[in-house]
Enzyme design. Structure first.
Site, mmCIF file in Angstrom:
data_model
loop_
_atom_site.group_PDB
_atom_site.id
_atom_site.type_symbol
_atom_site.label_atom_id
_atom_site.label_comp_id
_atom_site.label_asym_id
_atom_site.label_seq_id
_atom_site.Cartn_x
_atom_site.Cartn_y
_atom_site.Cartn_z
ATOM 1 N N LYS A 90 0.796 -1.230 0.000
ATOM 2 C CA LYS A 90 0.000 0.000 0.000
ATOM 3 C C LYS A 90 0.836 1.292 0.000
ATOM 4 C CE LYS A 90 -4.255 -1.770 2.013
ATOM 5 N NZ LYS A 90 -5.308 -1.585 3.018
ATOM 6 N N ASN B 131 -4.703 1.947 -1.970
ATOM 7 C CA ASN B 131 -5.195 0.566 -2.118
ATOM 8 C C ASN B 131 -5.929 0.365 -3.436
ATOM 9 O OD1 ASN B 131 -7.636 1.841 -1.641
ATOM 10 N ND2 ASN B 131 -8.466 0.103 -0.517
ATOM 11 N N ASP C 8 -10.458 2.597 1.136
ATOM 12 C CA ASP C 8 -10.840 2.032 2.443
ATOM 13 C C ASP C 8 -11.692 3.021 3.239
ATOM 14 O OD1 ASP C 8 -9.707 -0.483 2.275
ATOM 15 O OD2 ASP C 8 -7.796 0.126 3.155
ATOM 16 N N ALA D 148 -5.005 3.150 15.231
ATOM 17 C CA ALA D 148 -4.269 4.171 14.476
ATOM 18 C C ALA D 148 -3.453 3.508 13.366
ATOM 19 C CB ALA D 148 -3.349 4.951 15.418
ATOM 20 N N GLY D 149 -3.847 2.275 12.979
ATOM 21 C CA GLY D 149 -3.173 1.577 11.883
ATOM 22 C C GLY D 149 -3.736 2.035 10.537
ATOM 23 N N ASN E 70 -5.585 4.682 21.154
ATOM 24 C CA ASN E 70 -4.680 3.658 20.608
ATOM 25 C C ASN E 70 -3.711 3.147 21.663
ATOM 26 O OD1 ASN E 70 -4.064 2.195 18.144
ATOM 27 N ND2 ASN E 70 -2.022 3.073 18.350
ATOM 28 N N GLY F 214 -18.547 -4.419 9.405
ATOM 29 C CA GLY F 214 -17.400 -4.158 8.535
ATOM 30 C C GLY F 214 -17.592 -4.641 7.105
HETATM 31 P P1 NDP Z 1 -2.783 -2.421 11.275
HETATM 32 O O1 NDP Z 1 -1.892 -3.544 11.659
HETATM 33 O O2 NDP Z 1 -2.255 -1.323 10.406
HETATM 34 O O3 NDP Z 1 -3.339 -1.724 12.639
HETATM 35 C C1 NDP Z 1 -3.848 -2.494 13.684
HETATM 36 C C2 NDP Z 1 -4.444 -1.583 14.764
HETATM 37 O O4 NDP Z 1 -5.065 -2.411 15.743
HETATM 38 C C3 NDP Z 1 -3.408 -0.742 15.483
HETATM 39 O O5 NDP Z 1 -3.986 0.483 15.896
HETATM 40 C C4 NDP Z 1 -3.087 -1.624 16.710
HETATM 41 O O6 NDP Z 1 -2.626 -0.879 17.812
HETATM 42 C C5 NDP Z 1 -4.472 -2.159 17.019
HETATM 43 N N1 NDP Z 1 -4.436 -3.412 17.776
HETATM 44 C C6 NDP Z 1 -4.225 -4.664 17.306
HETATM 45 N N2 NDP Z 1 -4.300 -5.573 18.297
HETATM 46 C C7 NDP Z 1 -4.558 -4.862 19.442
HETATM 47 C C8 NDP Z 1 -4.771 -5.233 20.801
HETATM 48 N N3 NDP Z 1 -4.726 -6.498 21.193
HETATM 49 N N4 NDP Z 1 -5.052 -4.265 21.696
HETATM 50 C C9 NDP Z 1 -5.109 -2.952 21.315
HETATM 51 N N5 NDP Z 1 -4.919 -2.556 20.032
HETATM 52 C C10 NDP Z 1 -4.654 -3.495 19.108
HETATM 53 O O7 NDP Z 1 -4.062 -3.096 10.636
HETATM 54 P P2 NDP Z 1 -5.111 -2.423 9.613
HETATM 55 O O8 NDP Z 1 -5.432 -1.064 10.095
HETATM 56 O O9 NDP Z 1 -4.656 -2.619 8.232
HETATM 57 O O10 NDP Z 1 -6.378 -3.391 9.828
HETATM 58 C C11 NDP Z 1 -7.176 -3.304 10.997
HETATM 59 C C12 NDP Z 1 -8.440 -4.116 10.792
HETATM 60 O O11 NDP Z 1 -9.232 -3.491 9.772
HETATM 61 C C13 NDP Z 1 -8.220 -5.560 10.329
HETATM 62 O O12 NDP Z 1 -9.076 -6.391 11.072
HETATM 63 C C14 NDP Z 1 -8.639 -5.549 8.872
HETATM 64 O O13 NDP Z 1 -9.174 -6.788 8.458
HETATM 65 C C15 NDP Z 1 -9.734 -4.487 8.899
HETATM 66 N N6 NDP Z 1 -9.996 -3.873 7.608
HETATM 67 C C16 NDP Z 1 -11.275 -3.916 7.152
HETATM 68 C C17 NDP Z 1 -11.589 -3.357 5.936
HETATM 69 C C18 NDP Z 1 -13.010 -3.434 5.464
HETATM 70 O O14 NDP Z 1 -13.247 -3.119 4.295
HETATM 71 N N7 NDP Z 1 -13.961 -3.792 6.317
HETATM 72 C C19 NDP Z 1 -10.584 -2.694 5.094
HETATM 73 C C20 NDP Z 1 -9.260 -2.662 5.690
HETATM 74 C C21 NDP Z 1 -8.985 -3.247 6.899
HETATM 75 P P3 NDP Z 1 -1.040 -0.542 17.981
HETATM 76 O O15 NDP Z 1 -0.782 0.689 17.145
HETATM 77 O O16 NDP Z 1 -0.909 -0.292 19.435
HETATM 78 O O17 NDP Z 1 -0.286 -1.750 17.507
#
Ligand code: NDP
Length: 283
Positions: free
Chosen positions: A72, A93, A108, A132-133, A155, A248
């Site tokens: 991406k 994307n 997205d 914040a991902g 976050n 979602g």
């Molecule tokens: P990233 O890896 O970029 O970000 C993950 C985020 O989740 C971060 O903020 C991370 O926090 C947080 N996180 C993960 N595990 C934990 C935990 N146990 N406790 C607290 N915070 C947690 O992933 P993406 O943003 O790419 O994807 C996130 C979700 O979005 C996925 O499930 C994906 O499938 C979904 N998605 C859905 C779409 C749709 O069309 N419905 C499109 C794109 C994504 P930290 O920064 O602290 O690590």
């Protein structure tokens, strides 16, 4: 031109490790429904081959392609330009051929917004966004562009959260604040929209967001980015508190709709695409 004697228009999906991608069925259902002789082709592309793959797609006249992890951000250097929100997020994307140029967009956040707008208009609203991902970043930028009044980013990692809040404040002049997520978070009563933008709950129906459920009030709109399971524990808990819940899958369908619109110029049928996606996912 007789059937079987035409060239299909091509749209691709460049990813790594996404065999069986259910969005293929969804996009091809839209093409078929609208009588387009187009194909959406899933392609396994390694990071080392990304530049060559993009040049190949351009040389072969692809109308565009989606790209997912891990491409991406890396894809940007191979493109001719970026749309507004993709430039702000620094992530693409969806690539669209416009004239001779390949332009990077990000669908997205736009898909999320379309799904949200079927229930509530974000303009002037206060939002709490967990995460914040990549997904949260895309959603926050689109909410900012759509005139959301205030965004609280909650976050776990402070550095990632602070980076997103900095982007929202500096580039979108938004009233944004960071809460570092420790223990159960209590949603302020003035909040209109609560979003799980983390991966908590993905393939984990019992996984729970660290959240004080009593702070969720009837009338709040609650949305999840997680699409498998479609009905997450977070959405069930929120609905039990009287909130309106948005799954979602709506985001996934709508990002597909925005992509098809970009590539074809048509406004595709949402029901046809959702049905094809649900059937490919077995839900
Ligand atoms: P990233 O890896 O970029 O970000 C993950 C985020 O989740 C971060 O903020 C991370 O926090 C947080 N996180 C993960 N595990 C934990 C935990 N146990 N406790 C607290 N915070 C947690 O992933 P993406 O943003 O790419 O994807 C996130 C979700 O979005 C996925 O499930 C994906 O499938 C979904 N998605 C859905 C779409 C749709 O069309 N419905 C499109 C794109 C994504 P930290 O920064 O602290 O690590």
């Amino acid at each position: 031109m007789s059937a079987g004697n035409f060239l299909h228009e091509l749209v691709g999906s460049m990813s790594q490790g996404a065999a069986g991608n259910p969005t293929v069925a969804m996009i091809e259902a839209a093409f078929a429904h609208h009588g387009l002789h187009w194909r959406y082709v899933n392609m396994e592309v390694t990071p080392a081959n990304l530049g060559a793959a993009v040049r190949g797609a351009k040389a072969m006249g692809f109308r565009g392609f989606n790209c997912s992890l891990p491409h991406k951000v890396a894809v940007i250097q191979h493109l001719d330009g970026l749309g507004e929100s993709a430039a702000l997020m620094g992530a693409v994307n969806c690539v669209v051929r416009r004239g001779e140029n390949l332009v990077g967009e990000n669908t997205d956040g736009k898909g999320f917004l379309k799904s949200l707008e079927s229930v509530i208009a974000p303009k002037g609203k206060s939002v709490v966004l967990f995460g914040a991902g990549g997904a949260a970043r895309a959603i926050a930028v689109e909410l900012g562009l759509a005139g959301t009044k205030r965004i609280t980013i909650v976050n776990r990692s402070e550095s990632r959260g602070a980076e997103l809040v900095g982007l929202l404040r500096d580039k979108l002049k938004l009233d944004a604040e960071l809460v570092v997520w420790r223990g159960d978070y209590a949603v302020p009563a003035t909040t209109d929209i609560v979003i799980n933008g983390t991966s908590i709950g993905l393939y984990a129906p019992e996984a729970r967001l660290a959240l004080d459920l009593n702070s969720l009030k009837p009338g709040m709109v609650v949305a999840d980015v997680v699409f498998s399971p479609v009905r997450t524990r977070f959405l069930d808990d929120a609905a039990a508190q009287g909130c309106r819940a948005i799954d979602g899958l709506g985001m996934l369908v709508n990002q597909g709709i925005v992509g098809v619109q970009y590539w074809t110029g048509l406004i595709p049928d949402v029901a046809v695409m959702r049905k094809a996606l649900e059937s490919a996912m077995g839900v």
